[in-house]
Motif scaffolding. Structure first.
Motif, PDB file in Angstrom:
ATOM      1  N   TYR A  75     -67.011  23.140  73.283  1.00 45.86           N
ATOM      2  CA  TYR A  75     -67.958  23.870  72.460  1.00 45.86           C
ATOM      3  C   TYR A  75     -68.351  22.973  71.302  1.00 45.86           C
ATOM      4  O   TYR A  75     -67.621  22.050  70.950  1.00 45.86           O
ATOM      5  CB  TYR A  75     -67.299  25.155  71.953  1.00 45.86           C
ATOM      6  CG  TYR A  75     -68.272  26.248  71.617  1.00 45.86           C
ATOM      7  CD1 TYR A  75     -69.250  26.613  72.528  1.00 45.86           C
ATOM      8  CD2 TYR A  75     -68.211  26.909  70.404  1.00 45.86           C
ATOM      9  CE1 TYR A  75     -70.137  27.628  72.236  1.00 45.86           C
ATOM     10  CE2 TYR A  75     -69.095  27.924  70.110  1.00 45.86           C
ATOM     11  CZ  TYR A  75     -70.058  28.286  71.041  1.00 45.86           C
ATOM     12  OH  TYR A  75     -70.934  29.287  70.740  1.00 45.86           O
ATOM     13  N   PRO A  76     -69.518  23.192  70.690  1.00 42.36           N
ATOM     14  CA  PRO A  76     -69.904  22.376  69.548  1.00 42.36           C
ATOM     15  C   PRO A  76     -68.821  22.354  68.479  1.00 42.36           C
ATOM     16  O   PRO A  76     -68.112  23.333  68.293  1.00 42.36           O
ATOM     17  CB  PRO A  76     -71.185  23.073  69.047  1.00 42.36           C
ATOM     18  CG  PRO A  76     -71.742  23.748  70.264  1.00 42.36           C
ATOM     19  CD  PRO A  76     -70.535  24.181  71.062  1.00 42.36           C
TER      20      PRO A  76
ATOM     21  N   GLU B  64     -75.611  31.015  70.849  1.00 49.71           N
ATOM     22  CA  GLU B  64     -74.597  30.162  70.229  1.00 49.71           C
ATOM     23  C   GLU B  64     -74.197  30.682  68.852  1.00 49.71           C
ATOM     24  O   GLU B  64     -73.028  30.608  68.454  1.00 49.71           O
ATOM     25  CB  GLU B  64     -75.132  28.740  70.115  1.00 49.71           C
ATOM     26  CG  GLU B  64     -74.170  27.749  69.491  1.00 49.71           C
ATOM     27  CD  GLU B  64     -74.815  26.385  69.306  1.00 49.71           C
ATOM     28  OE1 GLU B  64     -74.080  25.387  69.301  1.00 49.71           O
ATOM     29  OE2 GLU B  64     -76.046  26.324  69.153  1.00 49.71           O
ATOM     30  N   SER B  65     -75.167  31.253  68.141  1.00 45.64           N
ATOM     31  CA  SER B  65     -74.910  31.688  66.766  1.00 45.64           C
ATOM     32  C   SER B  65     -73.950  32.868  66.671  1.00 45.64           C
ATOM     33  O   SER B  65     -73.373  33.107  65.616  1.00 45.64           O
ATOM     34  CB  SER B  65     -76.234  32.055  66.082  1.00 45.64           C
ATOM     35  OG  SER B  65     -76.764  33.270  66.611  1.00 45.64           O
ATOM     36  N   ILE B  66     -73.780  33.614  67.777  1.00 38.90           N
ATOM     37  CA  ILE B  66     -72.930  34.813  67.694  1.00 38.90           C
ATOM     38  C   ILE B  66     -71.562  34.602  68.335  1.00 38.90           C
ATOM     39  O   ILE B  66     -70.679  35.441  68.192  1.00 38.90           O
ATOM     40  CB  ILE B  66     -73.625  36.041  68.317  1.00 38.90           C
ATOM     41  CG1 ILE B  66     -73.888  35.852  69.814  1.00 38.90           C
ATOM     42  CG2 ILE B  66     -74.923  36.344  67.574  1.00 38.90           C
ATOM     43  CD1 ILE B  66     -72.914  36.522  70.721  1.00 38.90           C
ATOM     44  N   MET B  67     -71.389  33.493  69.050  1.00 38.40           N
ATOM     45  CA  MET B  67     -70.110  33.290  69.729  1.00 38.40           C
ATOM     46  C   MET B  67     -69.099  32.619  68.814  1.00 38.40           C
ATOM     47  O   MET B  67     -69.416  31.679  68.091  1.00 38.40           O
ATOM     48  CB  MET B  67     -70.304  32.465  71.010  1.00 38.40           C
ATOM     49  CG  MET B  67     -70.991  33.234  72.120  1.00 38.40           C
ATOM     50  SD  MET B  67     -70.895  32.412  73.742  1.00 38.40           S
ATOM     51  CE  MET B  67     -71.940  30.987  73.456  1.00 38.40           C
ATOM     52  N   THR B  68     -67.881  33.141  68.861  1.00 36.45           N
ATOM     53  CA  THR B  68     -66.782  32.572  68.104  1.00 36.45           C
ATOM     54  C   THR B  68     -65.758  32.004  69.076  1.00 36.45           C
ATOM     55  O   THR B  68     -65.987  31.961  70.286  1.00 36.45           O
ATOM     56  CB  THR B  68     -66.123  33.648  67.225  1.00 36.45           C
ATOM     57  OG1 THR B  68     -65.561  34.664  68.079  1.00 36.45           O
ATOM     58  CG2 THR B  68     -67.144  34.285  66.295  1.00 36.45           C
ATOM     59  N   ARG B  69     -64.610  31.607  68.573  1.00 32.21           N
ATOM     60  CA  ARG B  69     -63.602  30.957  69.406  1.00 32.21           C
ATOM     61  C   ARG B  69     -63.027  31.895  70.470  1.00 32.21           C
ATOM     62  O   ARG B  69     -62.431  31.438  71.441  1.00 32.21           O
ATOM     63  CB  ARG B  69     -62.465  30.425  68.534  1.00 32.21           C
ATOM     64  CG  ARG B  69     -61.682  31.513  67.809  1.00 32.21           C
ATOM     65  CD  ARG B  69     -60.615  30.909  66.906  1.00 32.21           C
ATOM     66  NE  ARG B  69     -59.752  31.943  66.313  1.00 32.21           N
ATOM     67  CZ  ARG B  69     -58.715  31.673  65.556  1.00 32.21           C
ATOM     68  NH1 ARG B  69     -58.404  30.403  65.293  1.00 32.21           N
ATOM     69  NH2 ARG B  69     -57.976  32.642  65.059  1.00 32.21           N
ATOM     70  N   ASP B  70     -63.197  33.211  70.285  1.00 33.84           N
ATOM     71  CA  ASP B  70     -62.657  34.171  71.243  1.00 33.84           C
ATOM     72  C   ASP B  70     -63.697  34.671  72.238  1.00 33.84           C
ATOM     73  O   ASP B  70     -63.425  35.598  72.994  1.00 33.84           O
ATOM     74  CB  ASP B  70     -62.052  35.367  70.503  1.00 33.84           C
ATOM     75  CG  ASP B  70     -60.832  34.970  69.682  1.00 33.84           C
ATOM     76  OD1 ASP B  70     -60.065  34.124  70.161  1.00 33.84           O
ATOM     77  OD2 ASP B  70     -60.665  35.502  68.568  1.00 33.84           O
ATOM     78  N   ASP B  71     -64.887  34.085  72.239  1.00 39.77           N
ATOM     79  CA  ASP B  71     -65.952  34.477  73.160  1.00 39.77           C
ATOM     80  C   ASP B  71     -66.197  33.365  74.169  1.00 39.77           C
ATOM     81  O   ASP B  71     -66.006  32.177  73.868  1.00 39.77           O
ATOM     82  CB  ASP B  71     -67.258  34.727  72.405  1.00 39.77           C
ATOM     83  CG  ASP B  71     -67.132  35.781  71.329  1.00 39.77           C
ATOM     84  OD1 ASP B  71     -66.493  36.809  71.591  1.00 39.77           O
ATOM     85  OD2 ASP B  71     -67.670  35.569  70.220  1.00 39.77           O
ATOM     86  N   TYR B  72     -66.653  33.748  75.353  1.00 36.31           N
ATOM     87  CA  TYR B  72     -67.076  32.731  76.320  1.00 36.31           C
ATOM     88  C   TYR B  72     -68.001  33.353  77.357  1.00 36.31           C
ATOM     89  O   TYR B  72     -67.864  34.529  77.711  1.00 36.31           O
ATOM     90  CB  TYR B  72     -65.873  32.078  77.008  1.00 36.31           C
ATOM     91  CG  TYR B  72     -65.053  33.008  77.865  1.00 36.31           C
ATOM     92  CD1 TYR B  72     -65.215  33.063  79.243  1.00 36.31           C
ATOM     93  CD2 TYR B  72     -64.091  33.847  77.284  1.00 36.31           C
ATOM     94  CE1 TYR B  72     -64.454  33.923  80.023  1.00 36.31           C
ATOM     95  CE2 TYR B  72     -63.334  34.707  78.054  1.00 36.31           C
ATOM     96  CZ  TYR B  72     -63.520  34.733  79.429  1.00 36.31           C
ATOM     97  OH  TYR B  72     -62.772  35.597  80.197  1.00 36.31           O
ATOM     98  N   PRO B  73     -68.985  32.601  77.849  1.00 31.15           N
ATOM     99  CA  PRO B  73     -69.867  33.106  78.906  1.00 31.15           C
ATOM    100  C   PRO B  73     -69.085  33.237  80.206  1.00 31.15           C
ATOM    101  O   PRO B  73     -68.391  32.307  80.616  1.00 31.15           O
ATOM    102  CB  PRO B  73     -70.941  32.011  79.022  1.00 31.15           C
ATOM    103  CG  PRO B  73     -70.830  31.200  77.766  1.00 31.15           C
ATOM    104  CD  PRO B  73     -69.387  31.259  77.387  1.00 31.15           C
TER     105      PRO B  73
ATOM    106  N   ALA C  48     -67.754  37.425  77.385  1.00 34.46           N
ATOM    107  CA  ALA C  48     -66.497  38.154  77.224  1.00 34.46           C
ATOM    108  C   ALA C  48     -66.007  37.997  75.792  1.00 34.46           C
ATOM    109  O   ALA C  48     -66.045  36.893  75.231  1.00 34.46           O
ATOM    110  CB  ALA C  48     -65.453  37.632  78.205  1.00 34.46           C
ATOM    111  N   HIS C  49     -65.541  39.098  75.204  1.00 36.08           N
ATOM    112  CA  HIS C  49     -65.063  39.105  73.824  1.00 36.08           C
ATOM    113  C   HIS C  49     -63.559  39.395  73.834  1.00 36.08           C
ATOM    114  O   HIS C  49     -63.131  40.557  73.777  1.00 36.08           O
ATOM    115  CB  HIS C  49     -65.787  40.169  73.004  1.00 36.08           C
ATOM    116  CG  HIS C  49     -67.273  40.082  73.049  1.00 36.08           C
ATOM    117  ND1 HIS C  49     -67.980  39.012  72.521  1.00 36.08           N
ATOM    118  CD2 HIS C  49     -68.209  40.932  73.572  1.00 36.08           C
ATOM    119  CE1 HIS C  49     -69.278  39.219  72.691  1.00 36.08           C
ATOM    120  NE2 HIS C  49     -69.443  40.368  73.324  1.00 36.08           N
TER     121      HIS C  49
END
Length: 420
Positions: A14-15, A235-244, A265-266
């Protein structure tokens, strides 16, 4: 639609601004239900004596009748079902899941197809769909890729260029179907009908090249499809606990109208955290509506949901890639309700809260009755997921994902490890 196997996750790429510091491993044990769980011996009462296609045809026919579809619409649905089932669907359904063969992840009990019913909260208007995985001749991902890719091409041939186009799929096919693919998903196909539509979609795996490439694959796919601004928003809404977790592509020949849907997935998220992501994606989103939906579906809990994670689905179109055309939140009912009677009770409560019209209530109840083979209190699994979709105009609908339960209800013996 079952969650991809999340056991033994690797690090995700991830970035750097969102570098993963936490690896989310999906827990197979959900939050303890408020009612006693069904005993491990609970199985369906009715033995299925027939083929996959005969049983699917029976259930889909009953579902179609239950929601009031006309005969022309029903025949379109049944034709698509029979066509997509192919030769493997003529096989007899085994009395017990054969784990020496390919174990499908389409539904929570590993049936190779799943049904879903969407109902408008305002009018009760319905849309009926099925999701199917073309089963391989051998128990291998390579054989699965071959069978599902063949079905994709056959759909395009059968329906023709005025209804189905593979042009956009071909732009991203190498990203999701690499030669060294990983996981339990090559591609799934869905067909939906209502009085006003007839559409095919394909579901692809963003994790096919490894978890370390999940975000890069999703970004590259959206950029190739002319949706670079959609990726920036996502990208702006995903954090370390999210993934496509899923990437869905509408096969409409109209590129301006065909949807691209990214399921996220959250892990370990609360209803409020998920709602805040939707507000960041679209300021017109209602935190209250999302919290209310999750709370009622969870029996009064706002989370965090530490078993199977809640999902969001963001719908993008080339017509305006700067914002989602619609957003959906999904709750994994099969992992947080003790049985289907409890699941239905929660849904009935939600109907009262939103003042659902009478036809909405009738169609939901009729749909459940049309697929169940056992008392709802005898186990869990008919209700897989429940979704709430909101369009740009503010109109909302709910989708109920229903298991065919070819191999019985879910019990606490590991069957529920694969959940959509």
């Amino acid at each position: 639609m079952a969650l991809l196997d999340q056991n033994n996750p690797d690090a995700w790429s991830y970035p750097q601004s969102h570098q993963v510091a936490h690896q989310c491993q999906r827990t197979t044990t959900a939050i303890k239900p408020t009612m006693p769980a069904a005993p491990a011996s609970a199985v369906m009462d009715q033995v299925i004596n027939g083929s996959y296609i005969s049983e699917a045809n029976r259930q889909v026919t009953r579902l179609s009748e239950a929601v009031g579809q006309d005969e022309v619409t029903r025949e379109k649905l049944l034709h698509a079902l029979k066509f997509s089932g192919g030769e493997w669907c003529q096989n007899a359904i085994p009395q017990k899941l054969d784990r020496s063969a390919w174990v499908s992840d389409v539904s929570n009990d590993h049936s190779p197809f799943e049904y879903s019913l969407a109902l408008s909260q305002q009018t009760g208007a319905s849309e009926l769909r099925f999701l199917i995985e073309a089963q391989p001749e051998e128990n291998s991902l390579a054989a699965l890729k071959e069978s599902t890719s063949r079905l994709t091409d056959d759909i395009a041939t059968e329906y023709g260029p005025t209804k189905v186009s593979l042009d956009r799929l071909n732009l991203v096919r190498d990203l999701f179907l690499p030669s060294d693919a990983e996981g339990m998903l090559a591609s799934w196909h869905s067909f939906a009908t209502s009085k006003t539509l007839e559409k095919w979609k394909i579901y692809l795996n963003p994790l096919a090249s490894g978890r370390q490439n999940t975000f890069n694959v999703t970004q590259e796919a959206l950029e190739r499809l002319g949706l670079a601004s959609s990726w920036k928003l996502l990208e702006s809404i995903m954090t370390r606990d999210d993934y496509p977790i899923y990437f869905s592509l509408g096969l409409s020949p109209n590129p301006e109208d065909a949807e691209v849907k990214v399921y996220v997935a959250h892990c370990d998220a609360s209803a409020t955290q998920i709602a805040q992501k939707h507000v960041k994606m679209d300021p017109n989103s209602s935190v209250h509506a999302i919290e209310l939906f999750y709370s009622v579906m969870a029996g009064g809990s706002l989370g965090p949901y530490r078993g199977k994670p809640g999902l969001s689905c963001f719908h993008f179109k080339n017509k305006d890639p700067s914002r989602p055309a619609a957003r959906t939140v999904l709750y994994p009912m099969d992992s947080y309700a003790a049985n289907d009677a409890e699941a239905q009770e929660r849904i009935e409560t939600y109907m009262n809260v939103i003042s659902a019209p009478r036809i909405y209530r009738e169609r939901y109840r009729n749909a459940i009755s049309s697929v169940q083979r056992r008392p709802l209190g005898a186990g869990r699994g008919i209700h897989s997921w429940v979704g709430m979709k909101e369009k740009l105009d503010g109109k909302r609908s709910n989708t109920f994902y229903l298991s065919a339960e070819l191999y019985g209800c879910l019990v606490d013996d590991g069957l529920s490890k694969s959940g959509r």
